[in-house]
Structure formats: C-alpha cells, structure tokens
Design a protein around this motif. Structure first.
Motif, PDB file in Angstrom:
ATOM      1  N   ARG A  29      83.259  18.624  33.454  1.00 36.11           N
ATOM      2  CA  ARG A  29      82.362  19.698  33.056  1.00 36.11           C
ATOM      3  C   ARG A  29      81.042  19.705  33.836  1.00 36.11           C
ATOM      4  N   TRP A  30      80.788  18.698  34.664  1.00 37.91           N
ATOM      5  CA  TRP A  30      79.528  18.649  35.389  1.00 37.91           C
ATOM      6  C   TRP A  30      79.785  18.109  36.786  1.00 37.91           C
ATOM      7  N   GLY A  31      78.859  18.337  37.660  1.00 37.79           N
ATOM      8  CA  GLY A  31      78.988  17.849  39.033  1.00 37.79           C
ATOM      9  C   GLY A  31      77.739  18.180  39.832  1.00 37.79           C
ATOM     10  N   ARG A  32      77.750  17.785  41.103  1.00 40.36           N
ATOM     11  CA  ARG A  32      76.608  18.057  41.977  1.00 40.36           C
ATOM     12  C   ARG A  32      77.106  18.779  43.209  1.00 40.36           C
ATOM     13  N   ASN A  33      76.252  19.628  43.726  1.00 40.67           N
ATOM     14  CA  ASN A  33      76.609  20.361  44.922  1.00 40.67           C
ATOM     15  C   ASN A  33      75.334  20.791  45.624  1.00 40.67           C
ATOM     16  N   VAL A  34      75.493  21.419  46.765  1.00 42.05           N
ATOM     17  CA  VAL A  34      74.352  21.925  47.516  1.00 42.05           C
ATOM     18  C   VAL A  34      73.663  23.011  46.695  1.00 42.05           C
ATOM     19  N   ILE A  35      72.343  23.062  46.775  1.00 41.31           N
ATOM     20  CA  ILE A  35      71.584  24.045  46.010  1.00 41.31           C
ATOM     21  C   ILE A  35      72.064  25.445  46.374  1.00 41.31           C
ATOM     22  N   GLY A  36      72.306  26.231  45.344  1.00 44.55           N
ATOM     23  CA  GLY A  36      72.748  27.597  45.539  1.00 44.55           C
ATOM     24  C   GLY A  36      74.256  27.773  45.519  1.00 44.55           C
ATOM     25  N   GLN A  37      75.024  26.710  45.505  1.00 45.63           N
ATOM     26  CA  GLN A  37      76.480  26.796  45.441  1.00 45.63           C
ATOM     27  C   GLN A  37      76.967  26.189  44.131  1.00 45.63           C
ATOM     28  N   ARG A  38      78.054  26.703  43.630  1.00 43.16           N
ATOM     29  CA  ARG A  38      78.612  26.209  42.372  1.00 43.16           C
ATOM     30  C   ARG A  38      79.432  24.945  42.627  1.00 43.16           C
ATOM     31  N   ALA A  39      79.375  24.017  41.714  1.00 42.77           N
ATOM     32  CA  ALA A  39      80.108  22.747  41.827  1.00 42.77           C
ATOM     33  C   ALA A  39      81.426  22.838  41.074  1.00 42.77           C
ATOM     34  N   ILE A  40      82.275  23.798  41.443  1.00 43.90           N
ATOM     35  CA  ILE A  40      83.563  23.985  40.793  1.00 43.90           C
ATOM     36  C   ILE A  40      84.651  23.895  41.844  1.00 43.90           C
ATOM     37  N   VAL A  41      85.660  23.114  41.556  1.00 40.09           N
ATOM     38  CA  VAL A  41      86.797  22.990  42.449  1.00 40.09           C
ATOM     39  C   VAL A  41      88.049  23.202  41.621  1.00 40.09           C
ATOM     40  N   GLU A  42      88.880  24.149  42.004  1.00 36.28           N
ATOM     41  CA  GLU A  42      90.145  24.381  41.322  1.00 36.28           C
ATOM     42  C   GLU A  42      91.217  23.532  41.985  1.00 36.28           C
ATOM     43  N   VAL A  43      91.895  22.713  41.201  1.00 39.20           N
ATOM     44  CA  VAL A  43      92.954  21.854  41.705  1.00 39.20           C
ATOM     45  C   VAL A  43      94.270  22.398  41.166  1.00 39.20           C
ATOM     46  N   SER A  44      95.164  22.793  42.060  1.00 41.45           N
ATOM     47  CA  SER A  44      96.428  23.355  41.620  1.00 41.45           C
ATOM     48  C   SER A  44      97.353  22.261  41.101  1.00 41.45           C
ATOM     49  N   GLY A  45      98.203  22.612  40.170  1.00 44.64           N
ATOM     50  CA  GLY A  45      99.183  21.669  39.630  1.00 44.64           C
ATOM     51  C   GLY A  45      98.614  20.658  38.653  1.00 44.64           C
ATOM     52  N   GLN A  46      97.378  20.820  38.213  1.00 45.29           N
ATOM     53  CA  GLN A  46      96.746  19.876  37.283  1.00 45.29           C
ATOM     54  C   GLN A  46      96.604  20.504  35.902  1.00 45.29           C
ATOM     55  N   ARG A  47      97.711  20.945  35.340  1.00 45.05           N
ATOM     56  CA  ARG A  47      97.673  21.539  34.014  1.00 45.05           C
ATOM     57  C   ARG A  47      98.196  20.543  32.995  1.00 45.05           C
ATOM     58  N   GLY A  48      97.515  20.449  31.882  1.00 47.62           N
ATOM     59  CA  GLY A  48      97.958  19.562  30.815  1.00 47.62           C
ATOM     60  C   GLY A  48      98.935  20.270  29.903  1.00 47.62           C
ATOM     61  N   GLY A  49      99.631  19.500  29.110  1.00 42.99           N
ATOM     62  CA  GLY A  49     100.583  20.071  28.167  1.00 42.99           C
ATOM     63  C   GLY A  49      99.893  20.576  26.916  1.00 42.99           C
ATOM     64  N   ASN A  50     100.518  21.523  26.277  1.00 45.66           N
ATOM     65  CA  ASN A  50     100.022  22.058  25.004  1.00 45.66           C
ATOM     66  C   ASN A  50     100.712  21.341  23.854  1.00 45.66           C
ATOM     67  N   ILE A  51      99.935  20.995  22.854  1.00 50.95           N
ATOM     68  CA  ILE A  51     100.473  20.418  21.627  1.00 50.95           C
ATOM     69  C   ILE A  51     100.106  21.361  20.491  1.00 50.95           C
ATOM     70  N   THR A  52     101.087  21.708  19.691  1.00 49.22           N
ATOM     71  CA  THR A  52     100.867  22.584  18.549  1.00 49.22           C
ATOM     72  C   THR A  52     101.257  21.829  17.291  1.00 49.22           C
ATOM     73  N   MET A  53     100.419  21.930  16.274  1.00 41.47           N
ATOM     74  CA  MET A  53     100.662  21.213  15.025  1.00 41.47           C
ATOM     75  C   MET A  53     100.557  22.180  13.861  1.00 41.47           C
ATOM     76  N   CYS A  54     101.447  22.022  12.912  1.00 36.55           N
ATOM     77  CA  CYS A  54     101.433  22.824  11.695  1.00 36.55           C
ATOM     78  C   CYS A  54     101.403  21.843  10.519  1.00 36.55           C
ATOM     79  N   ALA A  55     100.578  22.139   9.524  1.00 33.56           N
ATOM     80  CA  ALA A  55     100.449  21.234   8.377  1.00 33.56           C
ATOM     81  C   ALA A  55     100.308  22.036   7.090  1.00 33.56           C
ATOM     82  N   ALA A  56     100.791  21.446   6.008  1.00 36.24           N
ATOM     83  CA  ALA A  56     100.647  22.013   4.666  1.00 36.24           C
ATOM     84  C   ALA A  56      99.884  21.001   3.822  1.00 36.24           C
ATOM     85  N   ILE A  57      98.780  21.457   3.222  1.00 33.37           N
ATOM     86  CA  ILE A  57      97.949  20.557   2.425  1.00 33.37           C
ATOM     87  C   ILE A  57      97.651  21.186   1.068  1.00 33.37           C
ATOM     88  N   THR A  58      97.353  20.309   0.114  1.00 35.85           N
ATOM     89  CA  THR A  58      96.907  20.735  -1.207  1.00 35.85           C
ATOM     90  C   THR A  58      95.609  20.005  -1.504  1.00 35.85           C
TER      91      THR A  58
END
Length: 100
Positions: A29-58
C-alpha cells in the motif's frame, strides 16, 4: 414485525444467516518514487484466491458455518441450507411431536 414476534406468547428463536467473501491478495500500500510520479507497479499473474464463508448464528452462538474457495453459487447455498436444516431438525424427528 420483529418486535411483535418478540412479545408473542410463543418463544421464537431468530437465526441470522450471513455470507462474506474476501481476497487473499497481499498488495503493498505504500512506496517511494521520483517526485511527481506515482509509486504503483502492476504485476501480472499475482492474483490471490477468493474465500467465501456463510454462517448461521443465534443469540446462543454459531449453529453452522462453511467456507469455500471461490464464490458462493446457488448449489453451495442450497447445500448450506440443507445442512443447516438437518442440524436444526434431524431427519428422524421431521413431523415429530417435539419439532418446534
């Protein structure tokens, strides 16, 4: 209507069902870069898995929960509800005198 059920002569037990999903991607979420440029790098193929949970509570705690990889679909939800129904009312007690 909920308040009317609470004051009724027959005691009701509320069951809350909720579904939540989250992703396992760790992203910096943070980084350093040259002033005036954004410190964002998109890395392809680095996707995490999704976990879905369902629960019933009383008010007394968790009755049933189930987590799965990927999204919840209709088949997962129906399976969850069938297991929840069998937990609350065992198959040998269906239409029995002690069924609430």
């Amino acid at each position: 209507r909920v308040l009317e059920l609470e004051v009724a002569a027959v005691e009701h037990q509320f069951i809350f069902i909720d579904e939540v999903g989250f992703n396992l991607t760790k992203r910096r979420r943070w980084g350093r870069n040259v002033i005036g440029q954004r410190a964002i790098v998109e890395v392809s193929g680095q996707r995490g898995g999704n976990i879905t949970m369902c629960a019933a509570i009383t008010n007394h705690g968790v009755i049933h929960h189930h987590a799965t990889l990927g999204p919840y679909n209709t088949a997962h939800l129906i399976t969850f509800l069938e297991i929840l129904h069998n937990t609350l009312i065992p198959p040998d007690q269906i239409d029995g005198p002690e069924q609430l």
